[in-house]
Design a protein around this motif. Structure first.
Motif, PDB file in Angstrom:
ATOM      1  N   UNK A 100      12.196  -0.703  -7.143  1.00  0.00           N
ATOM      2  CA  UNK A 100      12.810   0.141  -6.123  1.00  0.00           C
ATOM      3  C   UNK A 100      12.492  -0.376  -4.723  1.00  0.00           C
ATOM      4  N   UNK A 101      11.283  -0.833  -4.525  1.00  0.00           N
ATOM      5  CA  UNK A 101      10.876  -1.341  -3.211  1.00  0.00           C
ATOM      6  C   UNK A 101      11.648  -2.594  -2.839  1.00  0.00           C
ATOM      7  N   UNK A 102      11.877  -3.443  -3.788  1.00  0.00           N
ATOM      8  CA  UNK A 102      12.480  -4.736  -3.491  1.00  0.00           C
ATOM      9  C   UNK A 102      14.001  -4.719  -3.527  1.00  0.00           C
ATOM     10  N   UNK A 103      14.614  -3.749  -4.222  1.00  0.00           N
ATOM     11  CA  UNK A 103      16.067  -3.792  -4.415  1.00  0.00           C
ATOM     12  C   UNK A 103      16.821  -2.749  -3.586  1.00  0.00           C
ATOM     13  N   UNK A 104      16.130  -1.888  -2.864  1.00  0.00           N
ATOM     14  CA  UNK A 104      16.834  -0.875  -2.074  1.00  0.00           C
ATOM     15  C   UNK A 104      17.377  -1.488  -0.786  1.00  0.00           C
ATOM     16  N   UNK A 105      18.311  -0.754  -0.140  1.00  0.00           N
ATOM     17  CA  UNK A 105      18.924  -1.224   1.102  1.00  0.00           C
ATOM     18  C   UNK A 105      18.797  -0.217   2.245  1.00  0.00           C
ATOM     19  N   UNK A 106      18.036   0.841   2.031  1.00  0.00           N
ATOM     20  CA  UNK A 106      18.012   1.923   3.024  1.00  0.00           C
ATOM     21  C   UNK A 106      16.617   2.225   3.563  1.00  0.00           C
ATOM     22  N   UNK A 107      15.599   1.538   3.092  1.00  0.00           N
ATOM     23  CA  UNK A 107      14.230   1.830   3.510  1.00  0.00           C
ATOM     24  C   UNK A 107      13.629   0.652   4.264  1.00  0.00           C
ATOM     25  N   UNK A 108      12.890   0.983   5.321  1.00  0.00           N
ATOM     26  CA  UNK A 108      12.136  -0.044   6.037  1.00  0.00           C
ATOM     27  C   UNK A 108      10.882  -0.422   5.263  1.00  0.00           C
ATOM     28  N   UNK A 109      10.437   0.428   4.392  1.00  0.00           N
ATOM     29  CA  UNK A 109       9.265   0.155   3.564  1.00  0.00           C
ATOM     30  C   UNK A 109       9.032   1.296   2.602  1.00  0.00           C
ATOM     31  N   UNK A 110       8.492   0.996   1.421  1.00  0.00           N
ATOM     32  CA  UNK A 110       8.147   2.007   0.422  1.00  0.00           C
ATOM     33  C   UNK A 110       6.732   1.727  -0.052  1.00  0.00           C
ATOM     34  N   UNK A 111       5.866   2.720   0.025  1.00  0.00           N
ATOM     35  CA  UNK A 111       4.480   2.568  -0.418  1.00  0.00           C
ATOM     36  C   UNK A 111       4.251   3.372  -1.693  1.00  0.00           C
ATOM     37  N   UNK A 112       3.154   3.081  -2.361  1.00  0.00           N
ATOM     38  CA  UNK A 112       2.772   3.823  -3.567  1.00  0.00           C
ATOM     39  C   UNK A 112       1.261   4.044  -3.547  1.00  0.00           C
ATOM     40  N   UNK A 113       0.844   5.162  -4.138  1.00  0.00           N
ATOM     41  CA  UNK A 113      -0.591   5.432  -4.217  1.00  0.00           C
ATOM     42  C   UNK A 113      -0.878   6.346  -5.404  1.00  0.00           C
ATOM     43  N   UNK A 114      -2.114   6.327  -5.799  1.00  0.00           N
ATOM     44  CA  UNK A 114      -2.630   7.239  -6.828  1.00  0.00           C
ATOM     45  C   UNK A 114      -4.066   7.571  -6.448  1.00  0.00           C
ATOM     46  N   UNK A 115      -4.401   8.865  -6.378  1.00  0.00           N
ATOM     47  CA  UNK A 115      -5.758   9.200  -5.967  1.00  0.00           C
ATOM     48  C   UNK A 115      -6.483  10.016  -7.035  1.00  0.00           C
ATOM     49  N   UNK A 116      -7.803   9.885  -7.033  1.00  0.00           N
ATOM     50  CA  UNK A 116      -8.653  10.566  -8.003  1.00  0.00           C
ATOM     51  C   UNK A 116     -10.094  10.502  -7.504  1.00  0.00           C
ATOM     52  N   UNK A 117     -10.962  11.190  -8.230  1.00  0.00           N
ATOM     53  CA  UNK A 117     -12.378  11.167  -7.870  1.00  0.00           C
ATOM     54  C   UNK A 117     -13.048   9.883  -8.342  1.00  0.00           C
ATOM     55  N   UNK A 118     -14.050   9.441  -7.603  1.00  0.00           N
ATOM     56  CA  UNK A 118     -14.881   8.294  -7.974  1.00  0.00           C
ATOM     57  C   UNK A 118     -16.278   8.575  -7.412  1.00  0.00           C
ATOM     58  N   UNK A 156     -19.931  11.831  -4.968  1.00  0.00           N
ATOM     59  CA  UNK A 156     -18.537  11.870  -5.387  1.00  0.00           C
ATOM     60  C   UNK A 156     -17.617  11.813  -4.171  1.00  0.00           C
ATOM     61  N   UNK A 157     -16.651  10.936  -4.213  1.00  0.00           N
ATOM     62  CA  UNK A 157     -15.680  10.788  -3.129  1.00  0.00           C
ATOM     63  C   UNK A 157     -14.295  10.697  -3.736  1.00  0.00           C
ATOM     64  N   UNK A 158     -13.296  10.929  -2.898  1.00  0.00           N
ATOM     65  CA  UNK A 158     -11.900  10.866  -3.344  1.00  0.00           C
ATOM     66  C   UNK A 158     -11.347   9.503  -2.958  1.00  0.00           C
ATOM     67  N   UNK A 159     -10.860   8.780  -3.948  1.00  0.00           N
ATOM     68  CA  UNK A 159     -10.414   7.405  -3.738  1.00  0.00           C
ATOM     69  C   UNK A 159      -8.917   7.305  -4.000  1.00  0.00           C
ATOM     70  N   UNK A 160      -8.255   6.431  -3.289  1.00  0.00           N
ATOM     71  CA  UNK A 160      -6.826   6.204  -3.478  1.00  0.00           C
ATOM     72  C   UNK A 160      -6.590   4.739  -3.825  1.00  0.00           C
ATOM     73  N   UNK A 161      -5.913   4.509  -4.950  1.00  0.00           N
ATOM     74  CA  UNK A 161      -5.391   3.172  -5.272  1.00  0.00           C
ATOM     75  C   UNK A 161      -4.037   3.054  -4.594  1.00  0.00           C
ATOM     76  N   UNK A 162      -3.869   2.056  -3.750  1.00  0.00           N
ATOM     77  CA  UNK A 162      -2.670   1.992  -2.919  1.00  0.00           C
ATOM     78  C   UNK A 162      -2.024   0.623  -3.014  1.00  0.00           C
TER      79      UNK A 162
END
Length: 875
Positions: free
Chosen positions: A151-169, A179-185
């Motif tokens: 989706x990030x590479x084939x779209x024509x309407x976005x200046x950029x698309x990011x993704x993330x997933x967060x959880x405790x670590x 314990x802290x909250x971490x985001x994989x980005x």
């Protein structure tokens, strides 16, 4: 002029006066030279020159800035008039300040959440969150990494698309894990948001899919744990017993891309190379996605563009994309990922209620101002006779209202600086890293200025209009009783009282509905027993324990907590219901082929043996899990009644196959339905899997106690630490405290609506009391004449009561019509009660009617006890 020295008024006035004086002196000198006496010459020169003040006024008009000087005089005059009535000034200012503060407080909460969904991000209005499948209030992460990349590479309407997933670590390496909250980005995460590092750098594009153990610290974590070490960049820290290198520090105020949630640190999507399966399989949906629209692109165009790309992906990989794959986009102020989905459903309605309070208060102050106008009618008539025009009178009355509202706005500004921070008070202790509170920034200050301006206009408009239409000749000729009882004044005062009652009634009805909803939620049966249950989170996975170590520790925890005195049942789970945390996955009966765009999402949880017993959830058919349901045993699960009816209607679900995560499970039990997130939610299918067969990411100990679970909190924590002192143990609390999160927004709604309704009730009752009392006072002479002619005290009581009750009846009728429309807006926030519940409506009408009757009775009682002779003399 002292107020505006920067405009040179003093200098120009002085020069004008000097020029006039010089002219007069020359004229006097000429006449004295012709033989006139000094006094005669002075008088003749003054007559010849003309009206000096008029010349000064004309000259100042020619300068073009006389209006500013006149404004200064009017403001000073308004201040003098308000000083003469300190009781009125203090009362009106206090009422307006409370009303403005009510609006600015709710607005500050909106500003801190919905208007600033991602603090520190650039142009958040261009950001949208992506949801795939059926639109949901609390959706699951929509995309796999491979789908996101396409989706990030084939779209024509976005200046950029990011993704993330967060959880405790857990941050390890110290005396105790933290314990802290971490985001994989994704690597472009910070670039898309427009965030710049305060130290070091952020991730590079080629680091996204490589196992490079780099980490970016949040500003707060850098400040608290590392004492703002300026040399932190390049150092190694330990996360879950793995060394990682700090490459940068995020700026102060930025806490992540999930609205209302706080991230403490950020890493790439697979920094250790341990998530190969999630990075390479399209049926692993774990990423939340945010896009920045290109200039000129609408959300609809962008959604259509992504839909087209997604359709091509589904065609290419149909087996990994069963169910609904349509794309929807939401602006970040109402993004369903984070807290703003809940905020958008609650705070705008509360702001509307606060707006009604502002209208009520303005009407009340306008009533007081009209009463003051009657007492000042001769003053205004004299000013009009001396040449003041209507515009000048209107301006003067409007300025008095403006001064009141400005002072009230300043008081509200001070109050809001404190009340804006009270939003977090509504949220009970929980395991969610909330970052919710109001803000006090320029938008809130502008909002207070706007509220003050509106209040000033509303308070001053009617009195100003009335003052400009009072005939000066009639006022100067008439006696006080006749003028004060004039039909125009009566109509205006009556209209304001009716408006106050009509506005307060809907507030009271909505407040009653919210309070009844809160009571219904508290009394509702969630389907499980939450009293006498203690829970604790153990950070096995977040602290970096291997699977074998974690399984061994879990068995030890279960054995030792089960043996504790006062513990009746102990179990393990990875999820606690009614804590606003949801786990969802697609589930398909064996052999079932879903229809296009059909979604078979189910709630799911991993639970251990005796879990259902610990919560008193009965197993209606089959059995619950045992210790034998481990990784070596056949895959089994327990479904609830809703899942059984949905997947196998009219059939026995025991022994049936259900495919979850692409694996086939056999149903061995059917549990009674229970609440998952909210008591008022629609029933959703639920499947339970054996914890020792498929351990969840979270390890939560859940025990049923014979006594107060609070007494076992230190014992529980010590018991777990005896197994391994390095084990991070968090959130040790009774389940009843954790499940309060489910009713948090109902508490917010009922609390604020109740406060606003109470303010509205007080304003309406004081309004009708003030008007009836004032009009009764002005009719003292008339009442004395009536009593002298034979009217009884009961007749006087009836006379005064009827005038107040007539206004109350009209206000209640109009208020009911208003309430019928307003309650339709809040119907989706109610539970166990209709929007037009007759008991609530009748109770509120009777309450407001009774309070109005009491407010009318007090002046009526005083009037009927007056001595007729004394009353007749009061002319």
């Amino acid at each position: 002029m002292k107020w505006f020295p920067s405009f040179g008024f003093q200098r120009r006035k002085r020069e004008l006066q000097e020029e006039i004086d010089a002219h007069l002196q020359m004229a006097i000198a000429d006449r004295v030279a012709r033989g006139e006496t000094a006094e005669t010459a002075r008088q003749a020169a003054a007559r010849e020159f003309g009206n000096i003040p008029l010349v000064q006024d004309v000259t100042r008009d020619m300068w073009g800035q006389a209006w500013l000087e006149q404004l200064g005089r009017d403001v000073r005059y308004a201040l003098r008039q308000l000083r003469k009535s300190p009781g009125f000034t203090i009362t009106a200012t206090a009422m307006l300040a409370v009303a403005i503060c009510a609006n600015s407080t709710v607005f500050s909460w909106i500003d801190g959440t919905m208007l600033r969904p991602i603090p520190g991000a650039r142009d958040t209005g261009d950001l949208v969150s992506l949801q795939r499948g059926e639109r949901n209030f609390s959706p699951t992460p929509p995309l796999s990494y491979l789908d996101y990349r396409d989706l990030r590479e084939q779209n024509h309407t976005f200046a950029g698309i990011l993704a993330y997933h967060n959880d405790w670590i857990a941050l390890t390496g110290g005396a105790q894990p933290e314990r802290v909250y971490i985001a994989n980005v994704s690597a472009n995460y910070f670039d898309v948001l427009g965030i710049k590092p305060v130290l070091g750098r952020f991730f590079l594009s080629d680091e996204e899919s490589l196992a490079i153990p780099n980490v970016v610290l949040g500003y707060s974590l850098w400040k608290t744990r590392y004492a703002k070490d300026p040399a932190i960049v390049g150092k190694s820290i330990e996360v879950a017993r793995h060394p990682v290198t700090v490459i940068g520090v995020a700026p102060e105020g930025f806490v992540g891309a999930a609205p209302g949630l706080r991230d403490d640190l950020w890493v790439t999507l697979d920094p250790l190379g341990t998530d190969v399966w999630r990075m390479t399989h399209r049926d692993s949906d774990w990423l939340i996605v945010i896009g920045r629209l290109r200039p000129g692109v609408s959300r609809g165009q962008a959604a259509q563009d992504l839909d087209t790309v997604m359709h091509h992906i589904v065609v290419a990989y149909p087996d990994q994309h069963l169910g609904d794959n349509r794309i929807t986009l939401d602006p970040m102020w109402r993004s369903p990922f984070g807290a703003n989905g809940y905020m958008a459903a609650t705070l705008p309605i509360l702001l509307a209620f606060a707006g009604v309070v502002l209208l009520l208060t303005s009407a009340n102050v306008a009533t007081l101002t009209l009463v003051r106008f009657v007492s000042r009618r001769r003053e205004l008539a004299i000013r009009q006779s001396l040449g003041a025009n209507r515009i000048q009178l209107v301006r003067q009355m409007m300025l008095e209202g403006a001064v009141l509202s400005i002072v009230a706005g300043v008081v509200a500004l001070v109050l809001t600086s404190w009340t804006s921070k009270t939003f977090a008070w509504f949220f009970p202790a929980n395991s969610i890293p909330l970052a919710l509170n109001g803000t006090m920034d320029h938008r809130v200050v502008i909002g207070i200025a706007v509220f003050s301006l509106l209040a000033g206009m509303l308070c001053g408009a009617l009195p100003a209009w009335r003052s400009s239409h009072a005939p000066a000749l009639e006022v100067l000729k008439a006696e006080s009783a006749s003028i004060s009882g004039g039909s125009r004044n009566r109509k205006l005062l009556n209209g304001l009282v009716v408006a106050q009652i009509a506005l307060s009634l809907p507030l009271l009805i909505c407040s009653g509905l919210f309070l009844q909803t809160l009571r219904n939620l508290a009394a509702a049966n969630p389907g499980f027993e939450q009293d006498h249950v203690l829970t604790a989170s153990v950070g096995l996975n977040i602290a970096g324990y291997s699977n074998d170590e974690a399984q061994l520790i879990r068995h030890k925890i279960l054995d030792r907590t089960s043996a504790l005195p006062g513990v009746e049942v102990a179990s393990l789970t990875d999820w606690i219901p009614m804590t606003l945390i949801q786990k969802r996955n697609d589930a398909y009966p064996e052999g079932y082929v879903p229809h296009p765009h059909e979604s078979l999402l189910v709630e799911n949880a991993e639970v251990g043996p005796r879990y259902f017993e610990s919560l008193h959830i009965p197993i209606l058919e089959g059995r619950e899990f045992t210790l034998n349901d481990d990784e070596k045993a056949p895959r089994v699960l327990v479904v609830d009644q809703t899942a059984a009816r949905r997947f196998w209607p009219g059939q026995d679900p025991l022994g049936k196959g259900l495919k979850v995560w692409g694996r086939l499970f056999t149903v061995v039990g059917v549990a009674r339905n229970s609440t998952h997130t909210f008591v008022n939610e629609s029933p959703e299918p639920m499947v339970y899997m054996s914890y020792f067969q498929h351990p969840g990411y979270e390890t939560m100990v859940q025990v049923r106690t014979a006594g107060n679970p609070v007494d076992l909190e230190p014992v529980m924590e010590n018991t777990i630490h005896e197994i391994d002192t390095r084990l991070p143990v968090f959130d040790v609390r009774p389940m009843r405290e954790s499940t309060q999160m489910a009713s948090t927004f109902a508490v917010i709604q009922s609390t604020l609506a109740g406060m606003f309704a109470l303010i509205g009730l007080v304003l309406a009752i004081t309004g009708i009391y003030g008007v009836v009392s004032y009009r009764t006072q002005m009719r003292t002479h008339e009442i004395g004449v009536r009593m002298a002619l034979g009217a009884s005290r009961v007749d006087v009581l009836r006379l005064v009561l009827l005038q107040g009750l007539w206004l109350t009846g009209i206000g209640l009728a109009l208020g009911l019509a208003f309430a019928l429309g307003l309650t339709r807006i809040i119907v989706r926030l109610l539970y166990g009660i209709g929007a037009n519940d007759p008991i609530t409506v009748v109770s509120v009408v009777m309450l407001l009617g009774a309070m109005s009757l009491a407010a009318c009775y007090l002046p009526a009682h005083r009037a009927m006890r007056r001595n007729p002779v004394t009353a007749i003399r009061e002319l």
